[in-house]
Design a protein around this motif. Structure first.
Motif, mmCIF file in Angstrom:
data_model
loop_
_atom_site.group_PDB
_atom_site.id
_atom_site.type_symbol
_atom_site.label_atom_id
_atom_site.label_comp_id
_atom_site.label_asym_id
_atom_site.label_seq_id
_atom_site.Cartn_x
_atom_site.Cartn_y
_atom_site.Cartn_z
ATOM 1 N N ILE A 148 0.829 -1.221 0.000
ATOM 2 C CA ILE A 148 0.000 0.000 0.000
ATOM 3 C C ILE A 148 0.855 1.259 0.000
ATOM 4 O O ILE A 148 0.762 2.096 -0.910
ATOM 5 C CB ILE A 148 -0.956 0.008 1.222
ATOM 6 N N THR A 149 1.702 1.408 1.013
ATOM 7 C CA THR A 149 2.444 2.658 1.177
ATOM 8 C C THR A 149 3.404 2.914 0.026
ATOM 9 O O THR A 149 3.369 3.982 -0.607
ATOM 10 C CB THR A 149 3.210 2.642 2.516
ATOM 11 N N LEU A 150 4.288 1.951 -0.268
ATOM 12 C CA LEU A 150 5.303 2.170 -1.300
ATOM 13 C C LEU A 150 4.694 2.415 -2.684
ATOM 14 O O LEU A 150 5.122 3.338 -3.394
ATOM 15 C CB LEU A 150 6.283 0.996 -1.330
ATOM 16 N N PRO A 151 3.688 1.622 -3.119
ATOM 17 C CA PRO A 151 3.088 1.939 -4.429
ATOM 18 C C PRO A 151 2.436 3.321 -4.492
ATOM 19 O O PRO A 151 2.492 3.983 -5.528
ATOM 20 C CB PRO A 151 2.041 0.821 -4.606
ATOM 21 N N MET A 152 1.851 3.759 -3.392
ATOM 22 C CA MET A 152 1.140 5.033 -3.419
ATOM 23 C C MET A 152 2.074 6.244 -3.344
ATOM 24 O O MET A 152 1.680 7.360 -3.683
ATOM 25 C CB MET A 152 0.110 5.093 -2.280
ATOM 26 N N ILE A 153 3.304 6.040 -2.873
ATOM 27 C CA ILE A 153 4.248 7.155 -2.818
ATOM 28 C C ILE A 153 5.393 6.950 -3.812
ATOM 29 O O ILE A 153 6.451 7.548 -3.677
ATOM 30 C CB ILE A 153 4.811 7.339 -1.395
ATOM 31 N N ARG A 154 5.151 6.109 -4.852
ATOM 32 C CA ARG A 154 6.219 5.785 -5.791
ATOM 33 C C ARG A 154 6.755 7.024 -6.502
ATOM 34 O O ARG A 154 7.958 7.161 -6.718
ATOM 35 C CB ARG A 154 5.724 4.767 -6.816
ATOM 36 N N ARG A 155 5.894 7.955 -6.855
ATOM 37 C CA ARG A 155 6.348 9.161 -7.537
ATOM 38 C C ARG A 155 7.203 10.021 -6.604
ATOM 39 O O ARG A 155 8.187 10.626 -7.038
ATOM 40 C CB ARG A 155 5.150 9.951 -8.067
ATOM 41 N N SER A 156 6.849 10.081 -5.332
ATOM 42 C CA SER A 156 7.679 10.814 -4.378
ATOM 43 C C SER A 156 9.031 10.140 -4.187
ATOM 44 O O SER A 156 10.058 10.820 -4.030
ATOM 45 C CB SER A 156 6.956 10.918 -3.022
ATOM 46 N N ASN A 211 12.511 12.023 -4.941
ATOM 47 C CA ASN A 211 13.508 12.109 -3.880
ATOM 48 C C ASN A 211 14.829 11.480 -4.313
ATOM 49 O O ASN A 211 15.914 12.037 -4.057
ATOM 50 C CB ASN A 211 12.983 11.419 -2.623
ATOM 51 N N LEU A 212 14.757 10.322 -4.961
ATOM 52 C CA LEU A 212 15.980 9.663 -5.419
ATOM 53 C C LEU A 212 16.731 10.525 -6.428
ATOM 54 O O LEU A 212 17.959 10.633 -6.380
ATOM 55 C CB LEU A 212 15.636 8.306 -6.036
ATOM 56 N N MET A 213 16.001 11.147 -7.350
ATOM 57 C CA MET A 213 16.658 11.977 -8.355
ATOM 58 C C MET A 213 17.362 13.167 -7.713
ATOM 59 O O MET A 213 18.541 13.437 -8.003
ATOM 60 C CB MET A 213 15.638 12.472 -9.386
ATOM 61 N N LEU A 214 16.677 13.888 -6.831
ATOM 62 C CA LEU A 214 17.269 15.066 -6.208
ATOM 63 C C LEU A 214 18.431 14.693 -5.300
ATOM 64 O O LEU A 214 19.472 15.361 -5.288
ATOM 65 C CB LEU A 214 16.198 15.829 -5.426
ATOM 66 N N ASN A 215 18.273 13.604 -4.537
ATOM 67 C CA ASN A 215 19.352 13.166 -3.653
ATOM 68 C C ASN A 215 20.581 12.718 -4.436
ATOM 69 O O ASN A 215 21.721 13.004 -4.055
ATOM 70 C CB ASN A 215 18.871 12.024 -2.756
ATOM 71 N N VAL A 221 16.827 7.957 -15.934
ATOM 72 C CA VAL A 221 16.219 6.770 -15.329
ATOM 73 C C VAL A 221 15.085 7.172 -14.405
ATOM 74 O O VAL A 221 13.974 6.615 -14.446
ATOM 75 C CB VAL A 221 17.283 5.951 -14.570
ATOM 76 N N TYR A 222 15.341 8.173 -13.551
ATOM 77 C CA TYR A 222 14.317 8.600 -12.602
ATOM 78 C C TYR A 222 13.130 9.262 -13.306
ATOM 79 O O TYR A 222 11.979 9.078 -12.894
ATOM 80 C CB TYR A 222 14.918 9.562 -11.573
ATOM 81 N N MET A 223 13.402 10.030 -14.364
ATOM 82 C CA MET A 223 12.305 10.656 -15.105
ATOM 83 C C MET A 223 11.417 9.608 -15.751
ATOM 84 O O MET A 223 10.198 9.772 -15.826
ATOM 85 C CB MET A 223 12.869 11.604 -16.163
ATOM 86 N N ARG A 224 12.029 8.510 -16.178
ATOM 87 C CA ARG A 224 11.226 7.421 -16.754
ATOM 88 C C ARG A 224 10.345 6.783 -15.686
ATOM 89 O O ARG A 224 9.185 6.434 -15.939
ATOM 90 C CB ARG A 224 12.143 6.377 -17.383
ATOM 91 N N LEU A 225 10.891 6.654 -14.478
ATOM 92 C CA LEU A 225 10.095 6.111 -13.383
ATOM 93 C C LEU A 225 8.957 7.049 -13.016
ATOM 94 O O LEU A 225 7.840 6.604 -12.707
ATOM 95 C CB LEU A 225 10.988 5.883 -12.160
ATOM 96 N N LEU A 226 9.211 8.362 -13.075
ATOM 97 C CA LEU A 226 8.181 9.343 -12.724
ATOM 98 C C LEU A 226 7.059 9.344 -13.735
ATOM 99 O O LEU A 226 5.923 9.696 -13.409
ATOM 100 C CB LEU A 226 8.797 10.735 -12.598
ATOM 101 N N ARG A 227 7.347 9.004 -14.994
ATOM 102 C CA ARG A 227 6.310 8.989 -16.019
ATOM 103 C C ARG A 227 5.398 7.773 -15.903
ATOM 104 O O ARG A 227 4.333 7.722 -16.502
ATOM 105 C CB ARG A 227 6.938 9.023 -17.420
ATOM 106 N N THR A 228 5.865 6.767 -15.140
ATOM 107 C CA THR A 228 5.069 5.555 -14.976
ATOM 108 C C THR A 228 3.938 5.817 -13.992
ATOM 109 O O THR A 228 4.169 6.251 -12.871
ATOM 110 C CB THR A 228 5.938 4.402 -14.455
#
Length: 286
Positions: free
Chosen positions: A201-209, A213-217, A277-284
């Motif tokens: 529940i938690t991880l799928p719902m905050i996947r975009r965050s 976070n991974l990209m900025l860090n 890579v992260y931008m591709r994940l954000l588009r999902t």
């Protein structure tokens, strides 16, 4: 382009000019320098050398060592350390009392707002041979060691985790607050434990965050210079010399501006690959 479109774009013109002048301009100039043999001293004029600086880099064992250490530093301190610890703190603070949340948040954010050089000196005092960590180990009758000599890359990675976790904690706190309580309460009633609720529940719902976070860090960690320079200066030898320190050494200590700038462009390329890579994940979509 119609006159109406031009009118709408007119307010953006000053910002576009500033971006071209102070961002695109220096990047273009650095790109040109990377293909020359420009030096700080002992040279009347520079000449175009093509891809020679890049070929030299990939034949240089010190450069390859710096690439490896940069990846280790980024994975350990950013992808694993800051990201995981930030999520753990955000999750635990949701269930903690207000005084505990205030105290914990204050301590973590204080480490984040400290200037990088100040944080570096604090962690140097913590890890040095006569420092706080060894004093605590001696008090517990545990073996101590010179951490900045035996495990320098892990010491600076821990320092970066200590300093940067607050950002991840704030991002995940905001993301977790957006999850409807009804969903988690329904899962709890159905018998889902804490780990199952987190994973399904938690991880799928905050996947975009998580992706943001991974990209900025990652981008921030790739550019860390002052923290490592204060603690180890890339040593002992080159055992904690990441790409920013290697670039500085080549450009300003060895006076090879062209070669150092080529290394900087390669570092920019590494950051761009992570971003793609992260931008591709954000588009999902979740």
């Amino acid at each position: 382009m119609t006159p109406r479109s031009l009118t709408r774009a007119l307010p953006l013109t000053p910002a576009l000019v500033l971006l071209l002048l102070f961002l695109a301009g220096p990047i273009a100039y650095c790109a040109w320098i990377a293909f020359t043999d420009l030096q700080l001293t002992g040279q009347a004029q520079s000449s175009f050398v093509g891809f020679e600086n890049f070929r030299t880099a990939f034949r240089d064992e010190e450069f390859l060592n710096a690439v490896w250490l940069t990846l280790v530093f980024t994975v350990v301190s950013s992808l694993v350390g800051q990201n995981t610890l930030g999520l753990a703190l955000a999750s635990l603070m949701r269930r903690a009392s207000k005084p505990v949340r205030t105290l914990t948040g204050g301590i973590v954010i204080t480490a984040w707002v400290l200037p990088e050089v100040v944080a570096g000196f604090l962690l140097y005092a913590f890890f040095r041979k006569e420092g706080t960590l060894n004093a605590l180990l001696d008090l517990l009758h545990l073996p101590s060691q010179n951490w900045l000599f035996t495990l320098p890359i892990l010491a600076v990675s821990f320092a970066n985790v200590w300093r940067g976790t607050a950002f991840s904690m704030l991002v995940y706190t905001a993301a977790l607050n957006e999850i409807p309580k009804e969903i988690t309460e329904a899962a709890e009633v159905d018998g889902a434990g804490g780990w199952r609720r987190m994973w399904h529940i938690t991880l799928p719902m905050i996947r975009r965050s998580i992706g943001t976070n991974l990209m900025l860090n990652t981008l921030q960690t790739l550019s860390v210079f002052g923290l490592i320079w204060v603690m180890t200066r890339g040593g002992p030898g080159d055992r904690s010399q990441t790409l920013p320190l290697f670039m500085y050494e080549q450009a300003f200590q060895n006076s090879m501006i062209g070669y150092g700038t080529a290394v900087a462009l390669l570092l920019l390329l590494v950051g761009s690959l992570f971003s793609l890579v992260y931008m591709r994940l954000l588009r999902t979509e979740v």
